[in-house]
Design an enzyme around this catalytic site. Sequence first.
Site, PDB file in Angstrom:
ATOM      1  N   GLU A 256      -0.307   5.808  -1.985  1.00 59.52           N
ATOM      2  CA  GLU A 256      -1.429   5.181  -2.691  1.00 59.52           C
ATOM      3  C   GLU A 256      -1.217   3.693  -2.979  1.00 59.52           C
ATOM      4  O   GLU A 256      -1.449   3.207  -4.076  1.00 59.52           O
ATOM      5  CB  GLU A 256      -1.717   5.952  -3.991  1.00 59.52           C
ATOM      6  CG  GLU A 256      -2.145   7.386  -3.730  1.00 59.52           C
ATOM      7  CD  GLU A 256      -2.438   8.172  -4.991  1.00 59.52           C
ATOM      8  OE1 GLU A 256      -3.377   8.983  -4.979  1.00 59.52           O
ATOM      9  OE2 GLU A 256      -1.721   7.994  -6.005  1.00 59.52           O
TER      10      GLU A 256
ATOM     11  N   ASP B 132       6.747   5.726 -12.412  1.00 55.20           N
ATOM     12  CA  ASP B 132       5.345   5.553 -12.036  1.00 55.20           C
ATOM     13  C   ASP B 132       4.768   4.417 -12.873  1.00 55.20           C
ATOM     14  O   ASP B 132       5.509   3.741 -13.606  1.00 55.20           O
ATOM     15  CB  ASP B 132       4.541   6.840 -12.214  1.00 55.20           C
ATOM     16  CG  ASP B 132       3.474   7.003 -11.138  1.00 55.20           C
ATOM     17  OD1 ASP B 132       2.550   6.166 -11.094  1.00 55.20           O
ATOM     18  OD2 ASP B 132       3.549   7.960 -10.343  1.00 55.20           O
TER      19      ASP B 132
ATOM     20  N   HIS C 298       2.703   2.276  -7.364  1.00 52.55           N
ATOM     21  CA  HIS C 298       2.971   3.081  -8.566  1.00 52.55           C
ATOM     22  C   HIS C 298       4.167   2.544  -9.342  1.00 52.55           C
ATOM     23  O   HIS C 298       4.985   3.304  -9.856  1.00 52.55           O
ATOM     24  CB  HIS C 298       3.202   4.549  -8.190  1.00 52.55           C
ATOM     25  CG  HIS C 298       1.948   5.298  -7.870  1.00 52.55           C
ATOM     26  ND1 HIS C 298       1.034   5.671  -8.822  1.00 52.55           N
ATOM     27  CD2 HIS C 298       1.452   5.739  -6.679  1.00 52.55           C
ATOM     28  CE1 HIS C 298       0.026   6.323  -8.247  1.00 52.55           C
ATOM     29  NE2 HIS C 298       0.253   6.358  -6.943  1.00 52.55           N
TER      30      HIS C 298
END
Length: 549
Positions: free
Chosen positions: A359, A218, A295
């Site tokens: 995202e 991440d 990410h």
Amino acid sequence: MTKNLLFVVLLFVAGSFHADAAGDLALVPWPQHVQQRDGSFVLSPETLICADRASRQTAAFFAERLRRSTGYPLKAHRQFTTATPVNSILFTTRDANPSLGPEGYELIVTTNGIVIRAPAQAGLFYGGQTLMQLFSLHEKLSGEIIKAVATPLEISRDAATQEKFTTPCVKIDDWPRFPWRGLMLDVSRHFFNKTEVETILDEMALYKLNRFHWHLVDDQGWRIEIPKYPRLTEIGAWRRHPNIEPAETNAPSADKFRPDGRYGGFYTQEDIREIVDYAAVRHIAVVPEIEMPGHSEAALAAYPQFSCFGGPYSTDNDLSIHDGIYDPSNEGTFKFLDNVLLEVFKLFPGPYIHIGGDEVRPDYWNRSAACRALMKREGLKNEDELQSYFIKRMERFVNAHGKILIGWSEILKGGLATNAAVMDWIGGGKQAAESGHDAVMTPIDYCYLDHYHKPGAPDIYTSLQKVYSFDPLPAGLSAQFQSHILGAEGVLWTEYVASLPQAQAVIFPRACALAEVTWTQKDEQDWKCFEQRIGRIRPIGPIEAAPSR
């Protein structure tokens, strides 16, 4: 925190916890069919642990667990005859009912002996876990999970033989409702070392959870050694500080800090092999997650040439979402990711590779002239279709190596890749199933275990009862598509969870509720019954956790 119990304590009291239950058996998850009979079996130092040839490893595992927990000198023996010896526990696949499936089992306890019979070793293992729950253990054996790598429990034989370890006579026929019963651990925001991961695997096994989703990458950390790209762990695995002010029970352990003060850590390839093997013995498949295209700030801090704008990028950031996004217009990006995944394929034998896909900031690629040119050249209308282009390219590579790509809900945007599976956190599971794709349900309102479960925070309050109320089958999904719902998974993001004790407190007992939701048939689930059983197994108390990203 209150220490975890190695085994479940069985309490006999008046009444029944379940309409179909005979007696008060504190079993989680609840089996499909239970018949309680008169009498009990008493474990003794002379009890034989027997197995057919195929089942000796499974029997040996449980012989060790019983030996370490009781002090009895129990060993696994080969069973050479068809007759079951008196005062024995037999693990066998002979004459098993094939309709129980690969994870189902039959458990018969009589006053003279115990037989666990299953078509496959996974079923025998789960039958053994149920047997562990049936045995009543002295409170001195409670505490944290006793691991195979730990020092053996020091109990003298004289002391051990003063205790009686018994189970009531029962006949249980059992099998799971869903094949995917999972738990995700984010080790990027806060690193959990090999021993800590193995402890969580031990606890998963107690409740028949069988998928460990390992979030290895991440923005805040890259945790997997890739020899071809050493900067991933030299740079990407470390940051300036933990980014939290933990309470005493949530303080990172000292081994998470380098001598220069940098915070983090990573798994060597040997660490990963050992963890994967450790999980396999417990019939847990490990699903690695290598986040892309977003990410990925930790990776781009090490190799910024694979971003659209060249950085700089850093792991020394806060815990929000950042512009760590790969550049799909650069063929070098795909070569880099292909090389990373080649190492991942070698380390993880399971079929699934999780690539994240969530995202991605929609304006990032549009700011890049090269990405706009790629969209025009490929006839892509928007960033969603560009993300679909990226995911489909990665899927072709994953499929070419005999693996299945799985990603978060957002991989549906712009069109789902041909063979991909969806992990539904914000919708899309039903849509995926109806289009012939498999889905794992992880809806944020029910399955995010880092949400508060303390009354008084209703906007992010996920209570034990709410988790238990979850049905992985989406409402209105036709029967013809229901087999595409593989199951469900509890998700622990660790932005504010920095220690093993805190992780255990946040995961449990809500993961136990999810274990029952995914194992026990819907018409056999009963909240009041579960509440009483879990109250005898693990403490149910409000604890503070932090909200998810």
